[in-house]
Scaffold this motif. Sequence first.
Motif, short mmCIF file in Angstrom:
data_model
loop_
_atom_site.label_atom_id
_atom_site.label_comp_id
_atom_site.label_asym_id
_atom_site.label_seq_id
_atom_site.Cartn_x
_atom_site.Cartn_y
_atom_site.Cartn_z
N TYR A 35 0.89 -1.08 -0.08
CA TYR A 35 -0.02 0.03 0.07
C TYR A 35 0.90 1.21 -0.27
CZ TYR A 35 -3.99 -2.92 1.53
OH TYR A 35 -5.04 -3.98 1.40
N GLN A 36 0.24 2.24 -0.65
CA GLN A 36 1.04 3.52 -0.83
C GLN A 36 0.27 4.60 0.42
OE1 GLN A 36 2.01 4.96 -4.36
NE2 GLN A 36 2.76 7.15 -3.63
N ASN A 53 5.11 -16.56 -7.57
CA ASN A 53 5.00 -16.13 -9.02
C ASN A 53 3.62 -15.61 -9.26
OD1 ASN A 53 7.54 -17.22 -9.50
ND2 ASN A 53 6.82 -19.34 -9.59
N SER A 54 3.01 -15.03 -8.25
CA SER A 54 1.82 -14.62 -8.51
C SER A 54 1.71 -13.04 -8.04
CB SER A 54 0.47 -15.12 -7.61
OG SER A 54 -0.60 -14.18 -7.42
N THR A 55 1.70 -11.93 -9.36
CA THR A 55 1.54 -10.55 -8.75
C THR A 55 0.46 -9.81 -9.51
OG1 THR A 55 3.62 -10.05 -10.41
CG2 THR A 55 4.39 -10.26 -8.21
N GLU A 56 -0.08 -8.83 -9.09
CA GLU A 56 -1.18 -8.04 -9.84
C GLU A 56 -0.98 -6.50 -9.44
OE1 GLU A 56 -2.89 -11.40 -11.48
OE2 GLU A 56 -3.02 -9.38 -11.89
N LYS A 57 -1.31 -5.76 -10.41
CA LYS A 57 -1.31 -4.40 -10.01
C LYS A 57 -2.88 -4.29 -9.09
CE LYS A 57 1.51 -2.59 -13.64
NZ LYS A 57 2.61 -2.13 -12.50
N GLY A 58 -2.40 -3.07 -8.20
CA GLY A 58 -3.75 -2.82 -7.51
C GLY A 58 -4.48 -1.64 -7.87
N ASP A 59 -5.35 -0.91 -7.20
CA ASP A 59 -6.09 0.06 -7.80
C ASP A 59 -5.48 1.32 -8.11
OD1 ASP A 59 -8.30 -0.98 -5.17
OD2 ASP A 59 -8.39 -1.59 -7.04
N LEU A 60 -4.50 1.69 -7.43
CA LEU A 60 -3.68 2.90 -7.92
C LEU A 60 -2.54 2.46 -8.64
CD1 LEU A 60 -3.23 5.77 -7.00
CD2 LEU A 60 -1.70 5.26 -5.21
N SER A 61 -2.55 3.19 -9.85
CA SER A 61 -1.36 2.91 -10.87
C SER A 61 -0.05 3.45 -10.16
CB SER A 61 -1.54 3.82 -11.93
OG SER A 61 -0.55 3.74 -12.71
N SER A 62 0.98 2.62 -10.28
CA SER A 62 2.31 2.72 -9.63
C SER A 62 3.36 2.56 -10.72
CB SER A 62 2.29 2.02 -8.49
OG SER A 62 3.89 2.06 -7.69
N GLU A 63 4.39 3.23 -10.63
CA GLU A 63 5.33 3.04 -11.59
C GLU A 63 6.47 1.77 -11.05
OE1 GLU A 63 5.60 7.28 -13.59
OE2 GLU A 63 6.73 6.93 -11.84
N GLU A 79 12.51 1.61 -10.36
CA GLU A 79 13.75 1.76 -11.38
C GLU A 79 14.37 2.97 -11.50
OE1 GLU A 79 15.28 -0.71 -13.24
OE2 GLU A 79 13.81 -2.43 -12.39
N SER A 80 13.61 4.20 -11.51
CA SER A 80 14.02 5.50 -11.54
C SER A 80 13.09 6.36 -10.63
CB SER A 80 14.00 5.86 -12.99
OG SER A 80 14.35 7.26 -13.06
N ALA A 81 13.63 6.64 -9.59
CA ALA A 81 12.93 7.27 -8.39
C ALA A 81 12.59 8.64 -8.85
CB ALA A 81 13.36 7.29 -6.94
N ARG A 82 11.36 9.26 -8.48
CA ARG A 82 11.11 10.61 -8.64
C ARG A 82 10.64 11.49 -7.71
NH1 ARG A 82 8.50 8.99 -13.64
NH2 ARG A 82 6.61 9.79 -12.87
N PRO A 83 10.33 12.72 -7.33
CA PRO A 83 9.97 13.14 -6.07
C PRO A 83 8.61 12.86 -5.90
CG PRO A 83 11.36 14.77 -7.51
CD PRO A 83 11.42 13.65 -8.37
N SER A 84 7.86 12.47 -7.15
CA SER A 84 6.36 12.12 -6.90
C SER A 84 6.39 10.80 -6.04
CB SER A 84 5.64 12.08 -8.19
OG SER A 84 6.37 11.35 -9.05
N HIS A 85 7.31 10.09 -5.95
CA HIS A 85 7.17 8.80 -5.59
C HIS A 85 7.30 8.92 -3.54
CE1 HIS A 85 8.82 7.14 -9.50
NE2 HIS A 85 7.51 7.00 -9.31
N THR A 86 7.76 10.23 -3.51
CA THR A 86 7.83 10.49 -2.00
C THR A 86 6.47 10.03 -1.22
OG1 THR A 86 9.68 11.99 -2.07
CG2 THR A 86 8.00 12.08 -0.20
N SER A 87 6.61 9.25 -0.36
CA SER A 87 5.24 8.54 0.32
C SER A 87 5.94 7.66 1.48
CB SER A 87 4.60 8.04 -0.66
OG SER A 87 3.10 7.74 -0.18
#
Lengths: 110, 113
Positions: A35-36, A53-63, A79-87
């Motif tokens: 969770y974010q 071996n099971s992974t899925e994306k959640g409700d919030l789009s994430s890079e 892979e390439s952190a950005r200020p918008s990833h601050t959380s």
Amino acid sequence: EADIYQTPRYLVIGTGKKITLECSQTMGHDKMYWYQQDPGMELHLIHYSYGVNSTEKGDLSSESTVSRIRTEHFPLTLESARPSHTSQYLCASKYQGEAFFGQGTRLTVV
Amino acid sequence: SQQGEEDPQALSIQEGENATMNCSYKTSINNLQWYRQNSGRGLVHLILIRSNEREKHSGRLRVTLDTSKKSSSLLITASRAADTASYFCATYNYGGSQGNLIFGKGTKLSVKP
């Protein structure tokens, strides 16, 4: 206290860096979640796994991306952190409906 | 999209008073859970109520569930300063494949000594 661990607890990194947030649980739970959460705000589900071996994306789009090679380990990678990833990033496992959370990783990208 | 919506967003009370928080949700559920989060920490599970239950108690906590109104309430009796935290409701339903826990926005409770 639940047996689910996140490292690091705090991380400050520069823009463009690759990072991996670690999450491990010793309870043998199949279901795991990332969770974010921004300070004082709601939790947004960004990834989940129902087993190896099971992974899925959640409700919030994430890079970010995740992997589940072993039951006990569910790392999250940027892979390439950005200020918008601050959380804050919270990892959880679930068993019989109840979720067990780690202490969280507070990420700051400068 | 968020499933649960807590009300109020923030609540400030004196020690010894009761605190009531409400949660509304949108879709059918199998169970509803309440979690507590101290500032900057992970969430801790407090109580789970199943869709066929109407009320549940655990120590100073009382949870009610009204599936016809799609709402739940959490009552903390005789509050203490240590109860200061954010409280989240989370719903679990078998949507999609196996379902996930979806959290509300939380109620920030402040108990003044």
